[in-house]
Design an enzyme around this catalytic site. Structure first.
Site, PDB file in Angstrom:
ATOM      1  N   HIS A 128       0.871  -1.188   0.000  1.00  0.00           N
ATOM      2  CA  HIS A 128       0.000   0.000   0.000  1.00  0.00           C
ATOM      3  C   HIS A 128       0.898   1.225   0.000  1.00  0.00           C
ATOM      4  CE1 HIS A 128      -3.768   2.241   0.818  1.00  0.00           C
ATOM      5  NE2 HIS A 128      -2.935   3.096   1.398  1.00  0.00           N
ATOM      6  N   CYS A 129       0.859   1.973  -1.086  1.00  0.00           N
ATOM      7  CA  CYS A 129       1.742   3.122  -1.251  1.00  0.00           C
ATOM      8  C   CYS A 129       1.080   4.357  -0.653  1.00  0.00           C
ATOM      9  CB  CYS A 129       2.058   3.348  -2.729  1.00  0.00           C
ATOM     10  SG  CYS A 129       3.225   4.704  -3.020  1.00  0.00           S
TER      11      CYS A 129
END
Length: 408
Positions: A260-261
């Site tokens: 998850h950026c």
């Protein structure tokens, strides 16, 4: 009795900071921690260290500005990036020592905010707004400060502008759909986000040890191919394919989940991994080209590498000092994203995702390669075969979202 439903809460009942009785998303914090923190604050007692971060996260979640119309809200976490970034950069341009202090403290503040919000496992627009505003502000200074000097040709201006536009287009395509695993209608009716939402500790334990995978029911197993092993996620109850993972921040399972950026406020999965890599590449090329143009304009007598560390007389004029400070800020951001790009390229070369690498390290069933840059798992098929599989992997079947609210 019916009147007990409307009975006021007892004094010892923990108060809820997120209106979980009326909020459709359920409780978003640890209300007991907030209750204890408020009690300690009223009594003048010192706060517990483990209660500071949950209370801070709950307050940041509730401090949101409502729009004039509709139910949408603007998060207050977007304000610091829009206000502090230009103020700090203009302050750093006043003197060399101020620039050294500001450019040293600014990354530290960003890392502190990341670790302060990471434990809450919630979505925040701070990092996305910081990335977008940094790109826009650097382009604004390039047009208003560097272009009037006459050192930039029209071809160079068109090149920088094209790079910025292509980066934004690729970013929008990256955020549209990471490849969520769809839920069946029976799973949607059987799963309630309010009643069945696990705590952060339970979700962390399930995701880290990969115990959130349970075998699918016999009917689903008979309809699947014998070569494809599908498992059911115990968090969202989705029947997911191999290499899919559950994101605790998005609350959904993603096909071939990488990570998850925080900089795009979205997951990186099967459907948007190639666009994510393209966004990084476009941003780095545009940033490096823009930094070279700025240094050639501000320090024309020095080479590019020399001008970055030694540029005599640059602080004699405020406009030149501001451009030089922004060039250093862009170098810091570019260096961080270059490190991320290198990790992505190495992981793809070994056909491993960031999630699989972290799980292999925790389970101690992977081998560390290239001085710890990558964890070799059993998914590798050779360099060329791994890249061919990455470039030709099928897109996810979920429809990309076109709503503006879903893109942020």
């Amino acid at each position: 009795m019916k009147w007990e439903k409307f009975k006021p809460p007892e004094p010892d009942d923990p108060m809820c900071c997120c209106e979980c009785d009326v909020d459709q998303h359920g409780c978003c914090c640890d209300c007991e921690d907030l209750d204890e923190a408020c009690s300690r604050w009223l009594k003048g007692e010192p706060q517990k260290p483990d209660c500071v971060l949950p209370v801070f996260g709950a307050l940041m979640d509730r401090l949101r500005v409502k729009l004039l119309a509709g139910d949408g809200r603007v998060e207050i976490s977007t304000v610091p990036a829009l206000v502090l970034l230009p103020v700090l950069l203009r302050l750093a341009a006043l003197h060399f020592l101020l620039g050294l202090v500001v450019l040293t403290i600014l990354p530290g503040l960003v890392l502190w905010y990341y670790y302060a919000t990471h434990r809450k496992k919630g979505r925040t627009l701070f990092f996305l707004s910081l990335a977008l505003f940094s790109l826009a502000y650097m382009y604004f200074l390039f047009v208003t400060e560097i272009l009037p000097r006459g050192d930039v040709t029209h071809v160079q201006l068109v090149t920088v502008t094209t790079g910025v536009i292509l980066t934004l287009i690729s970013l929008v395509r990256t955020k549209r759909a990471p490849g969520f695993v769809p839920l069946a209608q029976t799973d949607i009716r059987a799963t309630s986000p309010v009643l069945n939402r696990p705590s952060d500790k339970q979700a962390s334990a399930l995701n880290e040890t990969d115990q959130s995978e349970t075998p699918a029911n016999p009917v689903e197993q008979r309809t699947q191919s014998p070569a494809v092993k599908r498992t059911r996620c115990s968090l969202c109850r989705a029947v997911r394919p191999p290499r899919a993972g559950h994101c605790r921040i998005c609350g959904k399972c993603v096909r071939r989940l990488d990570h998850h950026c925080i900089w795009i406020n979205s997951c990186v999965g099967q459907a948007n991994h190639r666009n994510f890599l393209l966004t990084l590449l476009l941003f780095l090329l545009t940033s490096l080209y823009g930094i070279s143009l700025v240094l050639r304009s501000v320090c024309p007598r020095q080479s590019l590498l020399t001008a970055l560390f030694y540029c005599p007389g640059v602080y004699s004029q405020y406009s030149s000092a501001l451009c030089f400070t922004c060039a250093w800020y862009s170098c810091i951001v570019t260096g961080g994203l270059l490190h991320l790009l290198v990790l992505q390229v190495v992981n793809i070369s070994y056909n491993v995702t960031e999630r699989e690498a972290q799980l292999a390290l925790r389970k101690r069933n992977g081998q560390s390669r290239l001085w710890g840059l990558v964890v070799d798992t059993s998914h590798t098929h050779g360099f060329w075969q791994n890249w061919a599989e990455f470039l030709t992997m099928a897109e996810a079947t979920d429809r990309p979202s076109s709503a503006l609210a879903d893109l942020v």
